[in-house]
Design a protein around this motif. Structure first.
Motif, PDB file in Angstrom:
ATOM      1  N   TYR A  50       0.799  -1.228   0.000  1.00  0.00           N
ATOM      2  CA  TYR A  50       0.000   0.000   0.000  1.00  0.00           C
ATOM      3  C   TYR A  50       0.831   1.277   0.000  1.00  0.00           C
ATOM      4  O   TYR A  50       0.486   2.238  -0.681  1.00  0.00           O
ATOM      5  N   CYS A  51       1.923   1.321   0.780  1.00  0.00           N
ATOM      6  CA  CYS A  51       2.711   2.560   0.856  1.00  0.00           C
ATOM      7  C   CYS A  51       4.083   2.433   0.193  1.00  0.00           C
ATOM      8  O   CYS A  51       4.811   3.410   0.093  1.00  0.00           O
ATOM      9  N   PRO A  76      -1.772   3.919   4.217  1.00  0.00           N
ATOM     10  CA  PRO A  76      -3.218   3.711   4.303  1.00  0.00           C
ATOM     11  C   PRO A  76      -3.590   2.445   5.086  1.00  0.00           C
ATOM     12  O   PRO A  76      -4.583   2.439   5.804  1.00  0.00           O
ATOM     13  N   LYS A  79      -3.008   3.042   8.811  1.00  0.00           N
ATOM     14  CA  LYS A  79      -3.943   4.070   9.269  1.00  0.00           C
ATOM     15  C   LYS A  79      -5.348   3.497   9.438  1.00  0.00           C
ATOM     16  O   LYS A  79      -6.099   3.928  10.308  1.00  0.00           O
ATOM     17  N   GLU A  95     -11.422   1.200  -0.266  1.00  0.00           N
ATOM     18  CA  GLU A  95     -10.839   2.383   0.398  1.00  0.00           C
ATOM     19  C   GLU A  95      -9.315   2.331   0.368  1.00  0.00           C
ATOM     20  O   GLU A  95      -8.653   3.344   0.120  1.00  0.00           O
ATOM     21  N   LYS A  98      -8.083   3.109  -3.102  1.00  0.00           N
ATOM     22  CA  LYS A  98      -8.245   4.551  -3.350  1.00  0.00           C
ATOM     23  C   LYS A  98      -7.127   5.329  -2.658  1.00  0.00           C
ATOM     24  O   LYS A  98      -6.473   6.176  -3.267  1.00  0.00           O
ATOM     25  N   ASP A  99      -6.880   5.012  -1.393  1.00  0.00           N
ATOM     26  CA  ASP A  99      -5.850   5.720  -0.631  1.00  0.00           C
ATOM     27  C   ASP A  99      -4.449   5.430  -1.168  1.00  0.00           C
ATOM     28  O   ASP A  99      -3.575   6.300  -1.156  1.00  0.00           O
ATOM     29  N   LYS A 100      -4.224   4.206  -1.650  1.00  0.00           N
ATOM     30  CA  LYS A 100      -2.937   3.853  -2.272  1.00  0.00           C
ATOM     31  C   LYS A 100      -2.720   4.716  -3.517  1.00  0.00           C
ATOM     32  O   LYS A 100      -1.640   5.257  -3.737  1.00  0.00           O
ATOM     33  N   LEU A 102      -4.143   7.653  -4.173  1.00  0.00           N
ATOM     34  CA  LEU A 102      -3.947   9.046  -3.752  1.00  0.00           C
ATOM     35  C   LEU A 102      -2.529   9.281  -3.248  1.00  0.00           C
ATOM     36  O   LEU A 102      -1.916  10.311  -3.547  1.00  0.00           O
ATOM     37  N   LEU A 103      -1.982   8.326  -2.501  1.00  0.00           N
ATOM     38  CA  LEU A 103      -0.605   8.434  -2.018  1.00  0.00           C
ATOM     39  C   LEU A 103       0.368   8.460  -3.189  1.00  0.00           C
ATOM     40  O   LEU A 103       1.300   9.271  -3.228  1.00  0.00           O
TER      41      LEU A 103
END
Length: 139
Positions: A50-51, A76, A79, A95, A98-100, A102-103
């Motif tokens: 993810y990050c 994400p 979090k 979610e 999506k957050d991945k 956006l990062l």
């Protein structure tokens, strides 16, 4: 893509850990690493799906999820969860993706801004030098 190969899933991440993974007990087993969001790279190096944070130099007493939080609080995955999840709902998976994204976009934007600033600074520096040359010629 087969769900078993999808790194967004526990099963997909777990599948990346080979026999060469050096830990077989405690909070650093293959299963614990995959539950903490990591997939295997080499040696004792793992990366979060993810990050994209890479971690290595693990010690027997480490807790994969705690180390993940300590080194990548912006992730994400860490979090969203207070502890490694046993499962992820479809809503949570969406979610997380999506957050991945956006990062990733944020990182790209930051790099783009840095590149623009560098180009501008180089251009301004060249322009200033040319102005100084012109002023010297006038004197």
């Amino acid at each position: 893509m087969d769900v078993q190969d999808d790194l967004s899933t526990y099963q997909g991440r777990l599948k990346t850990f080979t026999e060469s993974w050096p830990f077989s007990k405690g909070k650093l087993t293959r299963q614990e690493m995959a539950k903490a969001g990591f997939f295997y790279l080499k040696g004792d190096c793992v990366q979060c799906y993810y990050c994209e944070k890479e971690l290595d130099c693990w010690e027997e007493e480490d807790d994969a999820f705690v180390e993940h939080k300590n080194h990548a609080a912006y992730c994400p995955f860490v979090k969203m969860f207070s502890e490694p999840p046993n499962s992820v709902t479809v809503h949570q998976a969406i979610e997380l993706e999506k957050d991945k994204l956006l990062l990733s976009l944020d990182r790209s934007f930051e790099k783009w801004l840095k590149d623009i600033k560098e180009v501008n600074e180089q251009g301004i520096s060249k322009f200033s030098k040319e102005i100084k040359k012109i002023r010297k010629l006038r004197l």
